[in-house]
Design an enzyme around this catalytic site. Structure first.
Site, PDB file in Angstrom:
ATOM      1  N   ASP A 108       0.832  -1.202   0.000  1.00  0.00           N
ATOM      2  CA  ASP A 108       0.000   0.000   0.000  1.00  0.00           C
ATOM      3  C   ASP A 108       0.867   1.254   0.000  1.00  0.00           C
ATOM      4  O   ASP A 108       1.409   1.642   1.024  1.00  0.00           O
ATOM      5  CB  ASP A 108      -0.899  -0.006   1.237  1.00  0.00           C
ATOM      6  CG  ASP A 108      -1.864   1.167   1.260  1.00  0.00           C
ATOM      7  OD1 ASP A 108      -1.884   1.937   0.290  1.00  0.00           O
ATOM      8  OD2 ASP A 108      -2.603   1.302   2.242  1.00  0.00           O
ATOM      9  N   ASP A 329      -1.144   8.344  -7.181  1.00  0.00           N
ATOM     10  CA  ASP A 329      -1.552   7.301  -6.251  1.00  0.00           C
ATOM     11  C   ASP A 329      -1.558   5.944  -6.945  1.00  0.00           C
ATOM     12  O   ASP A 329      -2.478   5.622  -7.692  1.00  0.00           O
ATOM     13  CB  ASP A 329      -2.948   7.638  -5.707  1.00  0.00           C
ATOM     14  CG  ASP A 329      -3.465   6.580  -4.760  1.00  0.00           C
ATOM     15  OD1 ASP A 329      -2.703   5.678  -4.395  1.00  0.00           O
ATOM     16  OD2 ASP A 329      -4.646   6.653  -4.394  1.00  0.00           O
TER      17      ASP A 329
END
Length: 506
Positions: A108, A329
């Site tokens: 992540d 992202d």
């Protein structure tokens, strides 16, 4: 497609001179494959949008502190694969404790904390549809483990950024806890421990060493929501964010790894790629500044062009503030344009496509029907950033294939960020590019690249040393057909990186 056991690395930099002599050839170190989650084809667009919406929650994080130059590049083996018609999951293995125990954790890049399931744990799954053996960490079973207390300086710092929780009536020996609630409603809580983490380090002499360091990570004793579901269960989440408790920051402060990490996401259906704590070096890389004092990887986007024609958008729409800006992202599946930029973008694409392409609107999305290659029929998009640098976006970086018939339906994958002035560049944009997150110099770099090829990674800031990182087959048994047969086909989209925009703390 199955890769060979060890592929021959392609030397991007043919010869590196060290002092007066040339660097001699050496065996290639093991390289890692970065597999991406959530397929781009064969999944209803609304499902992908819902997945991203559930995760776009803001958090507060500090920036990394200073650290000396280091000579090692840390790599992590990455497992999993992407199938366009099934569930995809991307995770790595970390070894913790003494004796060392291996855990499977989701990768992540949008969160900070590494946490794993601990024993006992309420609501934590005990089996996984990913054909992996789940485990749990027990601090009492590790000879090198210690609990972090509320009086610890590391807990005090984490309290300031919302990454830790201590009761108002705590004693100095009270455990330093945490509670994360994710955008999809799932959550985890637990406490922090310090223990040994084991990993591979590629050194400047092109040798790979078994290394270890004492780090702080989360010990989860309660999980809820999607985290409890067995079909996609792993042992925890590995955050690659900027906060001082992220493993990236901790290893850098210990002098183990550089203050930079890089990835290259392979855009084919099979996925793959590379992820290192280190700086990939490649001719053609361009850099733009990271916006300082932001909780995410924000860039100064200045304009967007379609086929060389800049869109009629006021550049102030992209100015970074608490309520707007542009975020890179790697955990977001699609891309999201600020509300005011979406209509001009879609209109420009529709006006520039070849006359042989038939346009239609499907479920509110602009789509096109064609049986030919999109590269020759659709325009190129260019994103212009501060410093006069540009990112080229090919048609397959803004289109999603919805069907696989003779006539293929392609829809614009960039979505309107309804009512928001925030632009988010997710995997649809970032794939088939090297991305370098240079936190030491507060900049981000990129270049188009075939992510199935080897890369060169600098091992020390200020030194002209490189290592070749090649492909290898990571536990091929995990990528066989029967692996995907264990996963229900109806579960098409999951929150692989549930912390992309952080967790709200309660």
């Amino acid at each position: 497609m199955r890769l060979p056991g060890v592929a021959v690395a392609v030397a991007v930099l043919a010869v590196v001179l060290v002092g007066a002599g040339a660097a001699s050839a050496a065996p290639l170190p093991s390289a890692l494959r970065l597999e991406r989650a959530v397929p781009h084809k064969g999944v209803p667009l609304e499902h992908l949008k819902e997945r991203d919406r559930a995760r776009h929650r803001h958090s507060r994080r500090g920036l990394l502190g200073g650290a000396p130059a280091v000579a090692g590049v840390v790599d992590f083996p990455v497992e999993g694969s992407a199938n366009p018609y099934m569930v995809g999951l991307y995770f790595t293995r970390v070894k913790l404790g003494n004796p060392a125990k291996e855990f499977f954790v989701q990768i992540d890049t949008g969160s900070d904390i590494l946490w794993v399931t601990c024993s006992p744990c309420t609501g934590c799954p005990t089996s996984s549809g990913l054909n992996i053996q789940l485990g749990s960490f027990s601090p009492d079973s590790s000879s090198t483990s210690s609990r972090i207390t509320c009086s610890d300086d590391r807990c005090t710092a984490a309290l300031q950024t919302g990454e830790a929780v201590c009761q108002s009536s705590y004693s100095p020996s009270s455990p330093c806890g945490y509670t994360f609630t994710y955008g999809d409603g799932s959550g985890t809580s637990g406490y922090y421990v310090s223990d040994t983490m084991y990993f591979d380090t590629v050194m400047g002499n092109e040798q790979t060493a078994n290394s270890s360091a004492s780090i702080v990570f989360g010990c989860s004793n309660s999980q809820s929501g999607d985290l409890t579901k067995a079909d996609r269960a792993v042992d925890g989440i590995f955050g690659f964010g900027q906060h001082q408790l992220s493993v990236v920051s901790q290893l850098n402060s210990l002098g183990v790894s550089p203050k930079v990490f890089s990835h290259c996401l392979k855009g084919s259906d099979n996925g793959g790629g590379i992820l290192v704590l280190g700086e990939i070096v490649e001719p053609g890389l361009v850099y733009t500044p990271l916006v300082p004092s932001q909780p995410h990887y924000n860039l100064n986007l200045e304009n967007i062009a379609v086929n060389g024609q800049k869109l009629p958008i006021d550049s102030s729409l992209f100015t970074t503030s608490n309520a707007q800006g542009t975020i890179v992202d790697s955990g977001t599946t699609l891309a999201y344009l600020a509300d005011g930029a979406y209509d001009p973008f879609v209109s420009a694409i529709a006006a520039a496509v070849s006359p042989s392409v038939r346009s239609l609107v499907s479920k509110g999305n602009q789509c096109f029907i064609t049986s030919s290659s999109v590269d020759s029929l659709f325009p190129t998009v260019t994103l212009y950033f501060m410093g006069g640098v540009a990112m080229t976006v090919k048609p397959e970086n803004y289109l999603l294939q919805q069907t696989s018939d003779n006539n293929v339906l392609w829809c614009i994958g960039w979505q309107r960020n309804q009512g928001q002035a925030i632009t988010i560049l997710g995997d649809l944009v970032l794939k088939d590019k090297i991305l370098v997150y240079d936190l030491g110099n507060m900049r981000m770099g990129w270049v188009d690249y075939d992510c199935s090829m080897a890369v060169n990674v600098t091992t020390s800031s200020g030194k002209n040393q490189y290592v070749n990182t090649g492909q290898f087959d990571v536990n091929a048994s995990l990528r066989r057909t029967s692996y995907w047969g264990l996963i229900p086909s109806g579960v098409a989209v999951i929150l692989v990186h549930m912390l992309i925009f952080g967790a709200s703390r309660r």
